[in-house]
Design an enzyme around this catalytic site. Structure first.
Site, short mmCIF file in Angstrom:
data_model
loop_
_atom_site.label_atom_id
_atom_site.label_comp_id
_atom_site.label_asym_id
_atom_site.label_seq_id
_atom_site.Cartn_x
_atom_site.Cartn_y
_atom_site.Cartn_z
N ARG A 19 0.89 -1.17 0.00
CA ARG A 19 0.00 0.00 0.00
C ARG A 19 0.91 1.20 0.00
O ARG A 19 1.68 1.41 0.94
CB ARG A 19 -0.89 -0.02 1.25
CG ARG A 19 -1.73 1.21 1.44
CD ARG A 19 -2.97 1.15 0.58
NE ARG A 19 -3.95 2.11 1.05
CZ ARG A 19 -4.52 3.01 0.27
NH1 ARG A 19 -4.24 3.04 -1.01
NH2 ARG A 19 -5.40 3.84 0.75
N GLY A 20 0.88 1.98 -1.06
CA GLY A 20 1.80 3.11 -1.20
C GLY A 20 1.76 4.06 -0.04
O GLY A 20 2.79 4.49 0.47
N THR A 23 4.14 3.36 3.18
CA THR A 23 5.37 2.56 3.03
C THR A 23 6.20 2.94 1.81
O THR A 23 7.37 2.63 1.77
CB THR A 23 5.07 1.05 2.94
OG1 THR A 23 4.42 0.76 1.71
CG2 THR A 23 4.25 0.56 4.11
N GLY A 52 -1.62 4.74 -19.44
CA GLY A 52 -2.67 4.20 -20.28
C GLY A 52 -2.88 2.70 -20.12
O GLY A 52 -3.86 2.17 -20.64
N GLU A 86 -5.00 -7.63 -5.77
CA GLU A 86 -3.67 -8.18 -6.03
C GLU A 86 -3.41 -9.39 -5.13
O GLU A 86 -2.96 -10.43 -5.60
CB GLU A 86 -2.58 -7.16 -5.69
CG GLU A 86 -2.26 -6.15 -6.71
CD GLU A 86 -1.20 -5.17 -6.21
OE1 GLU A 86 -1.17 -4.07 -6.77
OE2 GLU A 86 -0.40 -5.50 -5.31
#
Length: 160
Positions: A19-20, A23, A52, A86
Site C-alpha cells: 500500500r503506497g 510505506t 494508459g 492483487e
C-alpha cells in the site's frame, strides 16, 4: 536478471505488493533498492506500468509472470481494494501454480492479519458495507497470507 515467458513478455523474478500510503517513501523504497542492487528484476508499479495501461490487467499479468511475490502488509493495506485484489490473485496463483509468497508484516501484528482484527476488521467492514462481491474472497486471501511464515518488522528509527 529477467526471463522471457512463453508469450514473450518480460518475466519478473519478484512482484512487490504494498500500500503506497505509509510505506512507499520509506521501507518499500529501501526494499526495492536493495533487491535491484542485487540484480533481481522486480515489478514495481511506478517503474513498470506505462501510462494508459489497464491497471488490473497489467498487475494480474505481472503477478502471473513473476516467480514470487513479496507482500508488505502495513496497517492500511486492507483499506485498498486494489491491494486486496492483487493479494487475492497472488494467493490463487500460490495455490494453483506454486507461486512463492513472502509476507512482511510491517508495523502490524501477524495475528491481527489472520484474525482480521483491529484496523483490518474496520477495513473489511467498510468493504462489506459497500456490498462488494469480492469481499469474502479478499478476506480468505488475507487470512491465508497472515498464516504464512514471514518477517515481522516492528519499526523504529532505522526503518526509514
Amino acid at each position: 536478471m529477467a526471463f522471457s515467458s512463453s508469450s514473450g513478455q518480460m518475466k519478473h523474478e519478484v512482484f512487490l505488493s504494498f500500500r503506497g500510503e505509509g510505506t512507499r517513501l520509506n521501507f518499500t523504497s529501501h526494499l526495492l533498492k536493495a533487491l535491484k542492487h542485487t540484480g533481481i528484476n522486480v515489478f514495481f508499479d511506478e517503474d513498470t506500468l506505462e501510462k494508459g495501461d489497464k491497471l488490473s490487467l497489467a498487475l494480474s499479468q505481472a503477478i502471473s509472470t513473476s516467480n514470487l511475490s513479496i507482500i508488505v502488509l502495513s496497517v492500511n493495506y486492507a483499506s485498498s481494494k486494489s491491494c486486496l485484489a492483487e493479494l487475492s490473485d497472488i494467493m490463487d496463483r500460490k495455490d494453483t501454480g506454486g507461486h512463492i509468497v513472502l509476507p512482511i508484516f510491517y508495523h502490524v501484528d501477524p495475528s491481527d492479519v489472520w484474525n482480521l482484527a483491529g484496523r483490518f476488521k474496520t477495513s473489511f467492514d467498510d468493504h462489506e458495507s459497500e456490498k462488494l462481491d469480492q469481499v469474502q474472497q479478499w478476506q480468505a486471501a488475507f487470512v491465508e497470507v497472515g498464516k504464512l511464515k514471514g518477517w515481522h518488522i516492528e519499526g523504529g528509527k532505522f526503518d526509514r
